[in-house]
Design an enzyme around this catalytic site. Structure first.
Site, short mmCIF file in Angstrom:
data_model
loop_
_atom_site.label_atom_id
_atom_site.label_comp_id
_atom_site.label_asym_id
_atom_site.label_seq_id
_atom_site.Cartn_x
_atom_site.Cartn_y
_atom_site.Cartn_z
N ASP A 175 1.20 -1.31 -0.31
CA ASP A 175 0.27 0.19 0.30
C ASP A 175 1.09 1.21 -0.43
O ASP A 175 2.18 1.43 0.37
CB ASP A 175 -0.97 -0.53 1.01
N SER A 176 0.41 2.29 -0.27
CA SER A 176 1.23 3.61 -0.14
C SER A 176 1.56 3.29 1.69
O SER A 176 2.56 4.67 0.99
CB SER A 176 -0.08 4.52 -0.31
N CYS A 211 -4.37 -1.70 -1.89
CA CYS A 211 -4.74 -0.28 -2.18
C CYS A 211 -5.49 0.85 -3.45
O CYS A 211 -5.14 -0.19 -4.31
CB CYS A 211 -2.95 0.75 -2.59
N GLU A 263 -1.72 8.20 8.69
CA GLU A 263 -0.33 8.11 8.61
C GLU A 263 0.47 9.13 9.93
O GLU A 263 0.84 8.28 10.65
CB GLU A 263 0.43 9.02 7.26
N CYS A 312 -11.11 2.69 0.69
CA CYS A 312 -9.58 3.36 0.69
C CYS A 312 -9.34 2.32 2.39
O CYS A 312 -10.13 2.75 2.82
CB CYS A 312 -9.67 4.71 0.56
N HIS A 354 -7.20 3.19 4.35
CA HIS A 354 -6.70 3.89 5.60
C HIS A 354 -7.75 4.38 6.22
O HIS A 354 -7.94 5.23 7.75
CB HIS A 354 -5.93 5.11 4.98
N1 DGL Z 1 -4.90 3.66 0.87
C1 DGL Z 1 -4.57 3.41 -0.05
C2 DGL Z 1 -6.41 3.11 -0.64
O1 DGL Z 1 -6.63 2.53 -0.55
C3 DGL Z 1 -4.02 5.22 -0.70
C4 DGL Z 1 -4.47 6.32 0.28
C5 DGL Z 1 -3.49 7.20 -0.44
O2 DGL Z 1 -1.97 6.88 -0.67
O3 DGL Z 1 -3.90 8.25 -1.01
O4 DGL Z 1 -6.45 3.90 -1.51
#
Ligand code: DGL
Length: 271
Positions: free
Chosen positions: A7-8, A70, A148, A180, A182
């Site tokens: 993931d990011s 992600c 984060e 997402c 996150h």
């Molecule tokens: N966790 C990521 C997602 O599921 C992306 C979050 C990001 O880096 O903007 O889309």
């Protein structure tokens, strides 16, 4: 089986966490691209470049299968990655289908990053499954920043969530789709806002079930066994963690990961 998950940032940990519940006993490599997070505010070219670099890194680590934990990277890169590499590569997309199929008449809200919302992948999915035009899309990029920073319940997060939702009538919604990874960390706050009648739907279990199918691993018969991290439980649990290529071994970052897993354990059953 050696499973690569990327993931990011720390959103993908929610997918790894679900894998610990459903597919214990496997070997995991978790990669968070913390130098480039957030992907949701980057260009397609940048995101594709990062995804290629990470995939090659994971292949060098000897993984048998890759999960793009992600939604943003999946919408931009999954097709190209599958063209370039022969191992199985699983993506994630907002769980709109189960939301539409599992609810009646009322509206469905999908929250995701701006890139996921703009990309054709989600538009095509809506075209296929949202026949009654019940789905609304809402970008919430700042939740990535808050996650984060490990800021899950502060007044600022609450204000941000409430102000983003304020243009919509909460009584109109039967489901909120977390598009997402996150966004999983904030489940109690969505519940506070929408109340108990609005279902929260994330794609984590679906993704892990798909992973089990593709790799021929059986799902655990005790998936709700608590996954809890403290000094008695080894955080590494057969996992190597990398932040943008750097292996995590230091006490401070391992503590950070433990706190995140414990938060995920707390919110996992909220739906
Ligand atoms: N966790 C990521 C997602 O599921 C992306 C979050 C990001 O880096 O903007 O889309």
């Amino acid at each position: 089986m050696k499973i690569g998950i990327f993931d990011s940032g720390i959103g993908g940990l929610s997918v790894l966490h679900e894998a610990y519940h459903q597919l214990p006993g496997q070997e995991y490599i978790f990669y968070a691209d913390t130098e480039h997070v957030p992907y949701g505010l980057k260009t397609k070219e940048q995101i594709l470049g990062y995804a290629i670099e990470i995939t090659e890194f994971l292949i060098k680590q000897g993984v048998d299968v890759i999960v793009i934990a992600c939604n943003t990277a999946t919408s931009v890169a999954v097709k190209e990655l599958r063209k370039r590499y022969s191992l199985p590569i699983l993506g994630m997309e907002p769980a709109v289908k189960p939301a539409v199929e599992g609810t009646d008449k009322k509206r469905i809200m999908v929250i995701a990053t701006p890139v996921t919302i703009k990309e054709d992948k989600l538009k095509n999915l809506l075209h296929r499954v949202d026949e009654d035009h019940r789905v609304d899309l809402l970008p919430m990029p700042r939740l990535v920043e808050f996650a984060e920073r490990e800021e899950f319940e502060s007044a600022q997060v609450r204000d941000y969530i409430n102000s983003q939702f304020s243009e919509y009538d909460k009584d109109d919604y039967s489901a909120l789709v977390l598009g997402c990874t996150h966004f999983n960390y904030f489940k109690p706050l969505y519940k506070e806002y929408f109340g108990d009648d609005t279902l929260l739907i994330d794609g984590n279990f679906g993704t892990i079930r798909h992973l089990a199918d593709v790799s021929g691993i059986l799902l655990s018969d005790d998936p709700d066994r608590v996954v809890y991290f403290d000094e008695y439980h080894n955080i590494l649990c057969d996992t190597k963690y990398f932040f943008s290529g750097r292996e995590i071994n230091d006490e401070k970052t391992l503590e950070h990961l433990k706190r995140l897993h414990n938060r995920l354990e707390e919110v996992r059953k909220i739906d």
